[in-house]
Design a protein around this motif. Structure first.
Motif, PDB file in Angstrom:
ATOM      1  N   ILE A  28      -1.598   0.187 -10.139  1.00 33.88           N
ATOM      2  CA  ILE A  28      -1.173  -0.852 -11.092  1.00 33.88           C
ATOM      3  C   ILE A  28       0.368  -0.691 -10.995  1.00 33.88           C
ATOM      4  O   ILE A  28       0.730   0.219 -11.922  1.00 33.88           O
ATOM      5  CB  ILE A  28      -1.781  -1.592 -12.198  1.00 33.88           C
ATOM      6  N   ALA A  29       1.223  -1.337 -10.740  1.00 30.34           N
ATOM      7  CA  ALA A  29       2.510  -1.195 -10.928  1.00 30.34           C
ATOM      8  C   ALA A  29       3.465  -2.372 -11.544  1.00 30.34           C
ATOM      9  O   ALA A  29       2.829  -3.443 -11.321  1.00 30.34           O
ATOM     10  CB  ALA A  29       3.160  -0.958  -9.513  1.00 30.34           C
ATOM     11  N   ASP A  30       4.471  -2.022 -12.318  1.00 35.45           N
ATOM     12  CA  ASP A  30       5.485  -3.007 -12.902  1.00 35.45           C
ATOM     13  C   ASP A  30       6.856  -2.533 -12.244  1.00 35.45           C
ATOM     14  O   ASP A  30       7.550  -2.020 -13.109  1.00 35.45           O
ATOM     15  CB  ASP A  30       5.409  -2.777 -14.360  1.00 35.45           C
ATOM     16  N   PRO A  31       7.080  -3.035 -10.985  1.00 36.35           N
ATOM     17  CA  PRO A  31       8.466  -2.841 -10.533  1.00 36.35           C
ATOM     18  C   PRO A  31       9.675  -3.179 -11.228  1.00 36.35           C
ATOM     19  O   PRO A  31       9.426  -4.192 -11.823  1.00 36.35           O
ATOM     20  CB  PRO A  31       8.215  -3.501  -9.021  1.00 36.35           C
ATOM     21  N   PRO A  32      10.466  -2.386 -11.208  1.00 35.63           N
ATOM     22  CA  PRO A  32      11.908  -2.912 -11.753  1.00 35.63           C
ATOM     23  C   PRO A  32      12.383  -4.199 -11.266  1.00 35.63           C
ATOM     24  O   PRO A  32      12.155  -4.486 -10.051  1.00 35.63           O
ATOM     25  CB  PRO A  32      13.051  -1.766 -11.566  1.00 35.63           C
ATOM     26  N   GLU A  33      13.025  -5.046 -11.899  1.00 34.57           N
ATOM     27  CA  GLU A  33      13.613  -6.357 -11.374  1.00 34.57           C
ATOM     28  C   GLU A  33      14.378  -6.160 -10.212  1.00 34.57           C
ATOM     29  O   GLU A  33      15.417  -5.253 -10.006  1.00 34.57           O
ATOM     30  CB  GLU A  33      14.264  -6.945 -12.417  1.00 34.57           C
ATOM     31  N   GLY A  34      14.161  -6.712  -9.182  1.00 37.51           N
ATOM     32  CA  GLY A  34      14.923  -6.706  -7.840  1.00 37.51           C
ATOM     33  C   GLY A  34      14.347  -5.732  -6.934  1.00 37.51           C
ATOM     34  O   GLY A  34      14.715  -5.562  -5.718  1.00 37.51           O
ATOM     35  N   ALA A  35      13.396  -4.836  -7.313  1.00 33.22           N
ATOM     36  CA  ALA A  35      12.706  -3.812  -6.363  1.00 33.22           C
ATOM     37  C   ALA A  35      12.120  -4.274  -5.194  1.00 33.22           C
ATOM     38  O   ALA A  35      12.208  -3.636  -4.427  1.00 33.22           O
ATOM     39  CB  ALA A  35      11.866  -2.810  -7.129  1.00 33.22           C
ATOM     40  N   ARG A  64       0.806  -1.388   0.152  1.00 30.76           N
ATOM     41  CA  ARG A  64       0.090   0.116   0.009  1.00 30.76           C
ATOM     42  C   ARG A  64       0.897   1.165  -0.025  1.00 30.76           C
ATOM     43  O   ARG A  64       1.879   1.240   0.693  1.00 30.76           O
ATOM     44  CB  ARG A  64      -0.895   0.100   1.358  1.00 30.76           C
ATOM     45  N   VAL A  65       0.626   2.184  -0.785  1.00 32.14           N
ATOM     46  CA  VAL A  65       1.076   3.306  -0.643  1.00 32.14           C
ATOM     47  C   VAL A  65       1.040   4.044   0.734  1.00 32.14           C
ATOM     48  O   VAL A  65      -0.023   4.330   1.277  1.00 32.14           O
ATOM     49  CB  VAL A  65       0.515   4.648  -1.698  1.00 32.14           C
ATOM     50  N   ARG A  66       2.319   4.485   1.017  1.00 29.89           N
ATOM     51  CA  ARG A  66       2.400   4.926   2.511  1.00 29.89           C
ATOM     52  C   ARG A  66       2.616   6.330   2.455  1.00 29.89           C
ATOM     53  O   ARG A  66       2.111   7.188   3.098  1.00 29.89           O
ATOM     54  CB  ARG A  66       3.508   4.399   3.617  1.00 29.89           C
ATOM     55  N   ALA A  67       3.467   6.878   1.408  1.00 27.96           N
ATOM     56  CA  ALA A  67       3.669   8.316   1.223  1.00 27.96           C
ATOM     57  C   ALA A  67       4.388   8.415  -0.227  1.00 27.96           C
ATOM     58  O   ALA A  67       4.603   7.442  -0.836  1.00 27.96           O
ATOM     59  CB  ALA A  67       4.707   8.792   2.340  1.00 27.96           C
ATOM     60  N   ILE A  68       4.360   9.647  -0.576  1.00 36.37           N
ATOM     61  CA  ILE A  68       4.813  10.076  -1.836  1.00 36.37           C
ATOM     62  C   ILE A  68       6.036  11.006  -1.497  1.00 36.37           C
ATOM     63  O   ILE A  68       5.779  12.144  -0.896  1.00 36.37           O
ATOM     64  CB  ILE A  68       3.823  10.834  -2.706  1.00 36.37           C
ATOM     65  N   HIS A  69       7.129  10.993  -2.120  1.00 42.25           N
ATOM     66  CA  HIS A  69       8.303  11.784  -2.058  1.00 42.25           C
ATOM     67  C   HIS A  69       8.910  12.347  -3.148  1.00 42.25           C
ATOM     68  O   HIS A  69       8.599  11.772  -4.242  1.00 42.25           O
ATOM     69  CB  HIS A  69       9.479  10.856  -1.298  1.00 42.25           C
ATOM     70  N   ALA A 105      14.304  14.424  -8.098  1.00 39.60           N
ATOM     71  CA  ALA A 105      14.360  13.802  -9.566  1.00 39.60           C
ATOM     72  C   ALA A 105      13.016  13.362 -10.067  1.00 39.60           C
ATOM     73  O   ALA A 105      12.861  12.572 -11.007  1.00 39.60           O
ATOM     74  CB  ALA A 105      15.119  12.784  -9.559  1.00 39.60           C
ATOM     75  N   GLY A 106      11.933  13.512  -9.287  1.00 38.19           N
ATOM     76  CA  GLY A 106      10.704  13.188  -9.433  1.00 38.19           C
ATOM     77  C   GLY A 106       9.758  12.664  -8.320  1.00 38.19           C
ATOM     78  O   GLY A 106      10.532  12.136  -7.456  1.00 38.19           O
ATOM     79  N   ASP A 107       8.513  12.384  -8.446  1.00 37.42           N
ATOM     80  CA  ASP A 107       7.970  11.744  -7.455  1.00 37.42           C
ATOM     81  C   ASP A 107       8.433  10.226  -7.263  1.00 37.42           C
ATOM     82  O   ASP A 107       8.639   9.546  -8.312  1.00 37.42           O
ATOM     83  CB  ASP A 107       6.181  11.646  -7.610  1.00 37.42           C
ATOM     84  N   PRO A 154       9.746   4.696  -8.487  1.00 39.37           N
ATOM     85  CA  PRO A 154       9.755   5.765  -9.367  1.00 39.37           C
ATOM     86  C   PRO A 154       7.963   5.940  -9.740  1.00 39.37           C
ATOM     87  O   PRO A 154       7.524   4.991 -10.234  1.00 39.37           O
ATOM     88  CB  PRO A 154      10.358   5.569 -10.249  1.00 39.37           C
ATOM     89  N   PHE A 155       7.547   7.076  -9.539  1.00 45.20           N
ATOM     90  CA  PHE A 155       6.102   7.310  -9.943  1.00 45.20           C
ATOM     91  C   PHE A 155       6.087   7.866 -11.706  1.00 45.20           C
ATOM     92  O   PHE A 155       6.173   8.995 -11.698  1.00 45.20           O
ATOM     93  CB  PHE A 155       5.521   8.329  -9.068  1.00 45.20           C
ATOM     94  N   THR A 156       6.665   6.684 -12.402  1.00 40.06           N
ATOM     95  CA  THR A 156       6.764   7.085 -13.691  1.00 40.06           C
ATOM     96  C   THR A 156       5.648   6.235 -14.492  1.00 40.06           C
ATOM     97  O   THR A 156       5.216   5.282 -14.067  1.00 40.06           O
ATOM     98  CB  THR A 156       8.006   6.741 -14.408  1.00 40.06           C
ATOM     99  N   ARG A 157       5.306   6.564 -15.867  1.00 40.96           N
ATOM    100  CA  ARG A 157       4.419   5.600 -16.651  1.00 40.96           C
ATOM    101  C   ARG A 157       4.908   4.166 -16.777  1.00 40.96           C
ATOM    102  O   ARG A 157       4.264   3.001 -16.837  1.00 40.96           O
ATOM    103  CB  ARG A 157       4.143   6.265 -17.789  1.00 40.96           C
TER     104      ARG A 157
END
Length: 184
Positions: A164-171, A121-126, A130-132, A147-150
């Motif tokens: 819906i997220a597609d996290p980078p490998e290893g994240a 769950r989203v706890r915070a946005i920082h 270099a972006g959100d 990273p809050f990117t497309r």
């Protein structure tokens, strides 16, 4: 007399008092608005304890504004407000395009992967410059920063109440991925 907003009114944090400015009761006001100077346009603002605050910006400062606040007449009163968050009613704020969101609308939403598995769950946005970045808490595991990117977050569905997220490998590696405390 101040009128506290009804509990069901939707308030959004638009700024905070960063301390006193000068010796005549002005406060240093930090704006969280996309257009920082617009903070005064959203007045009256409200404190967490329900005080109504009229705001008049007197001059720009580096990273903030000097402002007159109706709840501070002296330097000491302005200094005592340091750290006070200021909120605006949602209806006073501008409508956003479909691909922009108020942070408050994202906090608490479940984050799922393309297969439907909940990642957390989203706890915070920082924003570290270099972006959100979404801070996502996970049961029994260390929080992760996404990273809050497309590319990483292709879908934010407020109507369905999910991201819906597609996290980078290893994240999502439980103990080896960077946590929020590593970001600063």
């Amino acid at each position: 007399m101040s009128r506290r907003p009804a509990d069901n009114e939707d308030l959004i944090c638009v700024g905070a008092v960063a301390g006193a400015f000068g010796v005549r009761g002005e406060a240093r006001l930090k704006s969280f608005c996309a257009e920082p100077g617009a903070i005064a346009d959203y007045a009256p603002l409200w404190t967490e304890d329900g005080r109504e605050v009229a705001v008049r910006i007197t001059r720009p400062l580096k990273g903030a504004f000097a402002a007159r606040l109706s709840i501070a007449a002296t330097r000491e009163e302005a200094e005592a407000l340091k750290g006070t968050r200021l909120y605006a009613r949602r209806e006073r704020l501008p409508s956003l395009p479909d691909d922009e969101f108020y942070h408050v609308d994202l906090i608490g939403l479940p984050v799922i992967d393309a297969g439907g598995a909940e990642l957390g769950r989203v706890r915070a946005i920082h924003d570290f410059g270099a972006g959100d970045i979404l801070e996502v808490t996970r049961p029994g595991a260390r929080p992760v920063l996404l990273p809050f990117t497309r590319a990483v977050v292709p879908t934010v569905d407020l109507a369905a109440g999910r991201i819906i997220a597609d996290p980078p490998e290893g994240a999502l590696d439980a103990e080896t991925g960077p946590g929020p405390e590593d970001a600063e």
